[in-house]
Write a protein that holds these residues in place. Structure first.
Motif, mmCIF file in Angstrom:
data_model
loop_
_atom_site.group_PDB
_atom_site.id
_atom_site.type_symbol
_atom_site.label_atom_id
_atom_site.label_comp_id
_atom_site.label_asym_id
_atom_site.label_seq_id
_atom_site.Cartn_x
_atom_site.Cartn_y
_atom_site.Cartn_z
ATOM 1 N N GLU A 1 8.349 7.948 2.327
ATOM 2 C CA GLU A 1 7.500 6.810 2.000
ATOM 3 C C GLU A 1 7.222 6.772 0.498
ATOM 4 O OE1 GLU A 1 4.519 5.308 5.221
ATOM 5 O OE2 GLU A 1 4.388 7.505 5.173
ATOM 6 N N GLU A 2 7.099 5.581 -0.038
ATOM 7 C CA GLU A 2 6.858 5.426 -1.480
ATOM 8 C C GLU A 2 5.694 6.282 -1.956
ATOM 9 O OE1 GLU A 2 7.926 0.939 -2.860
ATOM 10 O OE2 GLU A 2 6.266 1.145 -1.431
ATOM 11 N N ARG A 3 4.621 6.317 -1.193
ATOM 12 C CA ARG A 3 3.414 7.027 -1.614
ATOM 13 C C ARG A 3 3.653 8.536 -1.747
ATOM 14 N NH1 ARG A 3 1.965 5.484 3.794
ATOM 15 N NH2 ARG A 3 0.647 3.831 2.933
ATOM 16 N N ASN A 4 4.706 9.048 -1.126
ATOM 17 C CA ASN A 4 4.983 10.493 -1.143
ATOM 18 C C ASN A 4 6.158 10.866 -2.035
ATOM 19 O OD1 ASN A 4 2.928 11.047 0.747
ATOM 20 N ND2 ASN A 4 4.297 10.502 2.439
ATOM 21 N N PHE A 5 6.689 9.913 -2.785
ATOM 22 C CA PHE A 5 7.930 10.152 -3.527
ATOM 23 C C PHE A 5 7.797 11.284 -4.536
ATOM 24 C CE2 PHE A 5 10.709 8.907 -7.188
ATOM 25 C CZ PHE A 5 11.921 9.243 -6.593
ATOM 26 N N THR A 6 6.659 11.431 -5.173
ATOM 27 C CA THR A 6 6.490 12.458 -6.208
ATOM 28 C C THR A 6 5.848 13.741 -5.676
ATOM 29 O OG1 THR A 6 4.380 11.453 -6.862
ATOM 30 C CG2 THR A 6 6.356 10.763 -8.065
ATOM 31 N N ALA A 7 5.739 13.882 -4.358
ATOM 32 C CA ALA A 7 5.115 15.079 -3.778
ATOM 33 C C ALA A 7 5.948 16.321 -4.079
ATOM 34 C CB ALA A 7 4.954 14.899 -2.268
ATOM 35 N N ARG A 8 5.277 17.444 -4.294
ATOM 36 C CA ARG A 8 5.982 18.695 -4.564
ATOM 37 C C ARG A 8 6.484 19.353 -3.276
ATOM 38 N NH1 ARG A 8 5.334 20.553 -9.917
ATOM 39 N NH2 ARG A 8 5.246 18.633 -11.158
ATOM 40 N N ASP A 9 5.884 19.005 -2.124
ATOM 41 C CA ASP A 9 6.371 19.522 -0.846
ATOM 42 C C ASP A 9 7.191 18.452 -0.136
ATOM 43 O OD1 ASP A 9 4.229 17.836 -0.422
ATOM 44 O OD2 ASP A 9 3.430 18.985 1.275
ATOM 45 N N GLY B 1 0.784 -1.230 0.000
ATOM 46 C CA GLY B 1 0.000 0.000 0.000
ATOM 47 C C GLY B 1 0.813 1.277 0.000
ATOM 48 N N GLY B 2 2.011 1.250 -0.603
ATOM 49 C CA GLY B 2 2.848 2.455 -0.644
ATOM 50 C C GLY B 2 3.552 2.762 0.651
ATOM 51 N N SER B 3 3.595 1.777 1.578
ATOM 52 C CA SER B 3 4.235 2.017 2.877
ATOM 53 C C SER B 3 5.727 1.733 2.866
ATOM 54 C CB SER B 3 3.566 1.148 3.952
ATOM 55 O OG SER B 3 3.741 -0.243 3.649
ATOM 56 N N GLY B 4 6.269 1.368 1.700
ATOM 57 C CA GLY B 4 7.709 1.160 1.603
ATOM 58 C C GLY B 4 8.456 2.484 1.648
ATOM 59 N N TRP B 5 9.768 2.421 1.448
ATOM 60 C CA TRP B 5 10.602 3.616 1.567
ATOM 61 C C TRP B 5 11.532 3.748 0.367
ATOM 62 C CZ3 TRP B 5 9.848 7.073 5.478
ATOM 63 C CH2 TRP B 5 9.093 6.632 6.567
ATOM 64 N N ILE B 6 11.734 4.992 -0.055
ATOM 65 C CA ILE B 6 12.722 5.333 -1.084
ATOM 66 C C ILE B 6 13.670 6.356 -0.478
ATOM 67 C CG2 ILE B 6 13.094 6.387 -3.348
ATOM 68 C CD1 ILE B 6 10.337 5.392 -4.167
ATOM 69 N N LEU C 1 9.937 14.238 4.589
ATOM 70 C CA LEU C 1 11.121 13.412 4.796
ATOM 71 C C LEU C 1 11.142 12.825 6.201
ATOM 72 C CD1 LEU C 1 13.831 15.660 3.086
ATOM 73 C CD2 LEU C 1 12.613 13.695 2.107
ATOM 74 N N GLU C 2 11.644 11.611 6.312
ATOM 75 C CA GLU C 2 11.760 10.954 7.602
ATOM 76 C C GLU C 2 12.884 11.597 8.411
ATOM 77 O OE1 GLU C 2 10.683 9.771 10.178
ATOM 78 O OE2 GLU C 2 10.016 7.803 9.483
ATOM 79 N N LEU C 3 12.802 11.463 9.739
ATOM 80 C CA LEU C 3 13.846 12.003 10.602
ATOM 81 C C LEU C 3 15.182 11.333 10.285
ATOM 82 C CD1 LEU C 3 11.955 11.995 14.009
ATOM 83 C CD2 LEU C 3 12.657 14.022 12.724
ATOM 84 N N PRO C 4 16.264 12.096 10.135
ATOM 85 C CA PRO C 4 17.571 11.484 9.854
ATOM 86 C C PRO C 4 18.003 10.479 10.918
ATOM 87 C CG PRO C 4 17.657 13.855 9.476
ATOM 88 C CD PRO C 4 16.337 13.575 10.117
ATOM 89 N N ALA C 5 17.538 10.638 12.163
ATOM 90 C CA ALA C 5 17.915 9.705 13.222
ATOM 91 C C ALA C 5 17.429 8.289 12.929
ATOM 92 C CB ALA C 5 17.358 10.184 14.565
ATOM 93 N N ARG C 6 16.417 8.122 12.089
ATOM 94 C CA ARG C 6 15.884 6.806 11.766
ATOM 95 C C ARG C 6 16.500 6.226 10.496
ATOM 96 N NH1 ARG C 6 10.884 5.471 10.921
ATOM 97 N NH2 ARG C 6 10.966 3.717 12.348
ATOM 98 N N ASN C 7 17.437 6.964 9.887
ATOM 99 C CA ASN C 7 18.018 6.508 8.626
ATOM 100 C C ASN C 7 18.798 5.209 8.768
ATOM 101 O OD1 ASN C 7 16.943 8.689 7.358
ATOM 102 N ND2 ASN C 7 18.885 9.686 6.871
ATOM 103 N N GLY C 8 19.457 5.019 9.922
ATOM 104 C CA GLY C 8 20.255 3.810 10.092
ATOM 105 C C GLY C 8 19.425 2.558 9.903
#
Length: 389
Positions: A177-185, A135-140, A190-197
């Motif tokens: 999130e995948e569902r937001n990849f093409t958003a203009r804003d 459902g687009g809940s993946g991550w890019i 963007l996810e918090l950098p602290a969760r990038n690991g």
């Protein structure tokens, strides 16, 4: 007579066509030659009003932008579009035509993000990661390519992925999130950098650039997967050439306009010129201290917001655990995220301190006070005594 009339009509058609082309003077057809410049010194001139040039270690002259937050990362203030060059970054900075399409970005512990010029234009020079989800809940995710990732004719992007993954730190990435990849804003999603690991470990490196039809094509993210995640078709747009960098990237109908000069040489004998920031310089030491205190307060407020957002996200994870993740794994992951947030805090504070030191060095010295010339005190004559009568 009829022949003369046809000639006149033909001339009018040509004149109208030329006038129409002139009115659209910012666009060149794709088949026309782009502006050719000798070397990378074009960046010295065009970017000087927007940032600081300086010599750095083994990289030569590099550039860092003015007026960006201490925790700023490249490829965050803009959005992705799909073009005849694949996924293409459209920056919302006026200066974004250059640093996001030529050269490479470098993270320096003292200066933060700095940009090294290059000669080859690309739709974006980033490393890609992707984790699919229902459902687009993946991550890019994407991160600036380091200089170690070179483009080689006939090979494409040359890199040892094991080495690159050791060079590219998790905090370099921007995940959405995948569902937001093409958003203009996009910068607001963007996810918090602290969760990038966590996301870097779970996502696959899908970086793929190719040379096709005399252009660099970004094939890293599958467009069908994006359309499935967003629930709508992704428009296919065409890249056209602008004859000036004045307005940055611009979308006009189905065209995306970029200033893309052809640069023949990466070396130059010129030294970049320096332009101070547009803000009014501090008049005295008290103003400098007030400005620096305000910058520190803004950073503290932003860091407090990041900490609150992370705590909220982690509280939801603890109260709504999934069957696939064990409670002890959630505890370990969240502790790693808290350490990453603390490292981010210290990193940003150090960069702000260094930035303020550089600003103080560049601050013009106040004019020396000139004391008024003192006139010599008048010589008092001793009172004259009248002779005794």
């Amino acid at each position: 007579m009829k022949r003369i009339a046809l000639i006149i009509i033909g001339l009018l058609v040509v004149m109208f066509s030329n006038a129409n082309c002139a009115s659209r003077g910012t666009v060149y057809p794709r088949s026309s030659a782009q502006r050719v410049v000798v070397d990378v010194s074009i960046f010295y001139d065009e970017l000087a009003p927007y940032g600081r040039w300086f010599s750095l270690d083994d990289y030569g002259y590099v550039w860092t932008p003015y007026d960006v937050a201490v925790g700023w990362r490249p490829y965050t203030y803009g959005y992705w579009v799909y073009t005849d060059y694949g996924w293409t970054w459209v920056s919302q900075y006026r200066w974004g035509w250059a640093p996001f399409h030529y050269g490479r970005w470098i993270f320096h512990p003292r200066h933060g993000w700095v940009w090294r010029p290059g000669t080859l234009w690309g739709p974006a020079w980033v490393v890609w990661r992707h984790r699919s989800g229902p459902g687009g809940s993946g991550w890019i995710g994407w991160a600036p390519m380091p200089p170690q990732m070179e483009w080689r004719a006939g090979v494409g992007v040359h890199a040892e992925w094991g080495e690159i993954d050791r060079i590219v730190e998790p905090f370099w990435y921007s995940f959405v999130e995948e569902r937001n990849f093409t958003a203009r804003d996009l910068d607001r999603r963007l996810e918090l950098p602290a969760r990038n690991g966590t996301l870097v470990r779970e996502a696959e490196n899908v970086t793929s650039y190719a040379w096709a039809e005399n252009r660099v094509v970004n094939r890293s993210i599958n467009i069908e997967r994006v359309e499935q995640a967003t629930g709508r078709p992704v428009p296919h747009q065409r890249i056209a050439d602008a004859n000036s960098p004045a307005r940055g990237a611009e979308i006009r109908g189905n065209d995306v306009l970029f200033y893309r000069p052809t640069i023949q040489r990466e070396t130059t004998s010129r030294v970049p010129r320096q332009e101070p920031p547009a803000r009014k310089p501090d008049a005295n030491l008290d103003q400098t201290r007030r400005r620096e205190d305000e910058e520190r307060r803004k950073l503290e407020i932003q860091q407090a917001r990041d900490r609150e957002a992370l705590e909220t996200r982690q509280r939801i994870e603890r109260t709504q655990p999934t069957r696939q993740v064990k409670p002890e794994d959630i505890t370990r992951k969240q502790e790693t995220e808290r350490r990453a947030l603390e490292a981010q805090k210290q990193r940003e504070q150090q960069i702000l301190k260094n930035r303020q030191e550089e600003q103080r060095k560049a601050q013009p010295a106040p004019p020396a006070r000139q004391e008024k010339e003192r006139k010599p005190a008048p010589v008092r004559k001793p009172p004259t005594r009248k002779p005794d009568q």
